[in-house]
Design a protein around this motif. Structure first.
Motif, mmCIF file in Angstrom:
data_model
loop_
_atom_site.group_PDB
_atom_site.id
_atom_site.type_symbol
_atom_site.label_atom_id
_atom_site.label_comp_id
_atom_site.label_asym_id
_atom_site.label_seq_id
_atom_site.Cartn_x
_atom_site.Cartn_y
_atom_site.Cartn_z
ATOM 1 N N LEU A 173 -14.855 14.590 -5.176
ATOM 2 C CA LEU A 173 -14.735 16.004 -4.847
ATOM 3 C C LEU A 173 -15.071 16.883 -6.041
ATOM 4 O O LEU A 173 -14.774 16.552 -7.189
ATOM 5 N N HIS A 174 -15.681 18.022 -5.736
ATOM 6 C CA HIS A 174 -16.020 19.012 -6.757
ATOM 7 C C HIS A 174 -15.231 20.294 -6.508
ATOM 8 O O HIS A 174 -14.396 20.342 -5.600
ATOM 9 N N SER A 175 -15.471 21.325 -7.280
ATOM 10 C CA SER A 175 -14.542 22.456 -7.384
ATOM 11 C C SER A 175 -14.158 23.075 -6.046
ATOM 12 O O SER A 175 -12.958 23.209 -5.740
ATOM 13 N N ASP A 176 -15.126 23.474 -5.228
ATOM 14 C CA ASP A 176 -14.773 24.110 -3.954
ATOM 15 C C ASP A 176 -14.050 23.134 -3.029
ATOM 16 O O ASP A 176 -13.128 23.518 -2.294
ATOM 17 N N GLU A 177 -14.450 21.882 -3.073
ATOM 18 C CA GLU A 177 -13.820 20.862 -2.238
ATOM 19 C C GLU A 177 -12.388 20.580 -2.690
ATOM 20 O O GLU A 177 -11.511 20.309 -1.862
ATOM 21 N N LEU A 178 -12.153 20.660 -3.993
ATOM 22 C CA LEU A 178 -10.797 20.453 -4.496
ATOM 23 C C LEU A 178 -9.844 21.519 -3.964
ATOM 24 O O LEU A 178 -8.682 21.239 -3.674
ATOM 25 N N LYS A 179 -10.333 22.732 -3.830
ATOM 26 C CA LYS A 179 -9.497 23.815 -3.285
ATOM 27 C C LYS A 179 -9.170 23.548 -1.820
ATOM 28 O O LYS A 179 -8.033 23.767 -1.370
ATOM 29 N N ILE A 180 -10.149 23.069 -1.064
ATOM 30 C CA ILE A 180 -9.903 22.737 0.341
ATOM 31 C C ILE A 180 -8.907 21.579 0.439
ATOM 32 O O ILE A 180 -7.988 21.596 1.268
ATOM 33 N N ALA A 181 -9.090 20.572 -0.423
ATOM 34 C CA ALA A 181 -8.189 19.412 -0.402
ATOM 35 C C ALA A 181 -6.756 19.821 -0.742
ATOM 36 O O ALA A 181 -5.795 19.294 -0.151
ATOM 37 N N GLU A 182 -6.592 20.751 -1.671
ATOM 38 C CA GLU A 182 -5.246 21.236 -2.007
ATOM 39 C C GLU A 182 -4.571 21.835 -0.773
ATOM 40 O O GLU A 182 -3.401 21.546 -0.488
ATOM 41 N N THR A 183 -5.301 22.648 -0.038
ATOM 42 C CA THR A 183 -4.757 23.262 1.173
ATOM 43 C C THR A 183 -4.389 22.201 2.208
ATOM 44 O O THR A 183 -3.335 22.278 2.861
ATOM 45 N N THR A 184 -5.245 21.192 2.356
ATOM 46 C CA THR A 184 -4.969 20.112 3.309
ATOM 47 C C THR A 184 -3.703 19.352 2.930
ATOM 48 O O THR A 184 -2.849 19.058 3.776
ATOM 49 N N LEU A 185 -3.562 19.044 1.645
ATOM 50 C CA LEU A 185 -2.399 18.287 1.186
ATOM 51 C C LEU A 185 -1.104 19.075 1.336
ATOM 52 O O LEU A 185 -0.031 18.490 1.518
ATOM 53 N N TYR A 186 -1.204 20.400 1.254
ATOM 54 C CA TYR A 186 -0.010 21.238 1.386
ATOM 55 C C TYR A 186 0.692 20.973 2.725
ATOM 56 O O TYR A 186 1.925 20.990 2.799
ATOM 57 N N ALA A 187 -0.094 20.704 3.759
ATOM 58 C CA ALA A 187 0.471 20.448 5.085
ATOM 59 C C ALA A 187 1.194 19.109 5.152
ATOM 60 O O ALA A 187 1.919 18.851 6.122
ATOM 61 N N HIS A 188 1.011 18.247 4.129
ATOM 62 C CA HIS A 188 1.633 16.921 4.130
ATOM 63 C C HIS A 188 2.761 16.805 3.100
ATOM 64 O O HIS A 188 3.213 15.689 2.814
ATOM 65 N N LEU A 189 3.183 17.934 2.529
ATOM 66 C CA LEU A 189 4.309 17.891 1.594
ATOM 67 C C LEU A 189 5.575 17.486 2.350
ATOM 68 O O LEU A 189 5.721 17.782 3.531
ATOM 69 N N PRO A 190 6.533 16.802 1.715
ATOM 70 C CA PRO A 190 6.565 16.450 0.302
ATOM 71 C C PRO A 190 5.874 15.128 -0.053
ATOM 72 O O PRO A 190 5.701 14.827 -1.234
ATOM 73 N N LYS A 191 5.473 14.326 0.935
ATOM 74 C CA LYS A 191 4.954 12.998 0.623
ATOM 75 C C LYS A 191 3.665 13.054 -0.196
ATOM 76 O O LYS A 191 3.374 12.129 -0.958
ATOM 77 N N SER A 192 2.895 14.120 -0.046
ATOM 78 C CA SER A 192 1.630 14.248 -0.778
ATOM 79 C C SER A 192 1.794 14.969 -2.105
ATOM 80 O O SER A 192 0.806 15.283 -2.767
ATOM 81 N N ILE A 193 3.027 15.221 -2.532
ATOM 82 C CA ILE A 193 3.259 16.212 -3.578
ATOM 83 C C ILE A 193 2.685 15.833 -4.945
ATOM 84 O O ILE A 193 2.271 16.697 -5.706
ATOM 85 N N LYS A 194 2.624 14.545 -5.272
ATOM 86 C CA LYS A 194 2.115 14.189 -6.602
ATOM 87 C C LYS A 194 0.613 14.447 -6.696
ATOM 88 O O LYS A 194 0.137 15.016 -7.678
#
Length: 277
Positions: A4-25
């Motif tokens: 993943l590159h910069s713009d994709e990393l931002k999208i991935a962060e948003t996706t992972l937010y929906a899976h907190l707390p298990k995705s938190i690290k």
């Protein structure tokens, strides 16, 4: 597999937010990376954009001498996709020693199988509680006027002291790691009459609270509880996730964080695995 590159990393962060707390690290790493904090990491996924598995690993083009310890972090909702990335796609460099930290313990049997197929040793380094705080408004006001005048942040001159007292510190690599954390992440300390820290807490490169320590002669005064409270409020105000990993062998810290409203998902058990050639 895709890097993943910069713009994709931002999208991935948003996706992972929906899976907190298990995705938190993994989320914590991406949170820091997306805010311009130097990192030396790669992020890879099994597919894009609908990924099921995401791995944070050392940048293979980085300088290995600068790494405190080769650390890998994974989050996966599809264990077979994770297995394929590890077994077939070489998402990890198996030729060196490394840790997979904060991993869901349900993946342990599969990780042991993959390590055995690679001829690599594996052992459980530590089981931990994942403790998270979603709301800080209920936190008590614990700072007296005396303590307020002694609050400060750590600076580079304090790295030696933190390194000397940290359970996993004591050498030059850990010292450089602590320097990096002090330079780029929030910290807080209480000082004595000579302006030397007597209690402190830092934030790791994956945004978790850590290295909480009180000098023995200053214990029993509520300093650690006060600093965790201050840092939790500060991190919340800056948009950080507020969480920590506490070893299951450390009931005192567990009790402290639980008393402040940190909670854990009972369906999730985190583990650190050590892999060695």
């Amino acid at each position: 597999m895709k890097i993943l590159h910069s713009d994709e990393l931002k999208i991935a962060e948003t996706t992972l937010y929906a899976h907190l707390p298990k995705s938190i690290k993994v989320y914590g790493f991406l949170f820091a990376m997306n805010r311009g904090i130097p990192h030396g990491l790669d992020v890879v996924v099994d597919k894009w954009p609908a990924f099921t598995t995401i791995i944070v690993r050392p940048d293979p083009n980085g300088n290995p001498a600068e790494c405190f310890l080769k650390k890998v972090t994974v989050y996966s909702t599809d264990e077979e996709a994770l297995r394929a990335m590890l077994e077939v796609e070489d998402a990890i460099d198996w030729s060196t020693n490394f840790l997979i930290g904060g991993c869901d313990a349900r993946h342990s049997p599969m990780l042991k199988e993959v390590a055995a197929s690679r001829g690599v040793g594996i052992k459980i380094f530590s089981f931990v509680h994942l403790m998270a705080l979603t709301e800080s408004s209920h936190l008590p006001e614990l700072i007296t006027s005396d303590l307020e005048s002694r609050l400060s942040v750590l600076n580079e001159s304090h790295a030696y002291l933190v390194n000397k007292t940290w359970k996993f510190g004591g050498d030059d690599k850990s010292y450089r790691n602590i320097l990096n954390l002090i330079r780029h992440f929030p910290s807080c300390c209480i000082t004595d009459e000579n302006n030397e820290p007597v209690c402190w807490v830092l934030v790791y490169d994956y945004c978790a609270l850590g290295m909480l320590y009180t000098q023995p002669e200053h214990r029993g005064k509520g300093y650690a509880k006060a600093l965790v409270t201050i840092m939790a409020k500060r991190l919340h105000s800056q948009g950080y996730p507020v969480f920590c990993f506490i070893e299951e062998s450390n009931p005192l810290s567990y009790k402290l964080f639980k008393s402040l409203g940190f909670t854990e998902d009972p369906s999730y058990r985190a583990v650190w695995h050590e892999f060695f050639c």
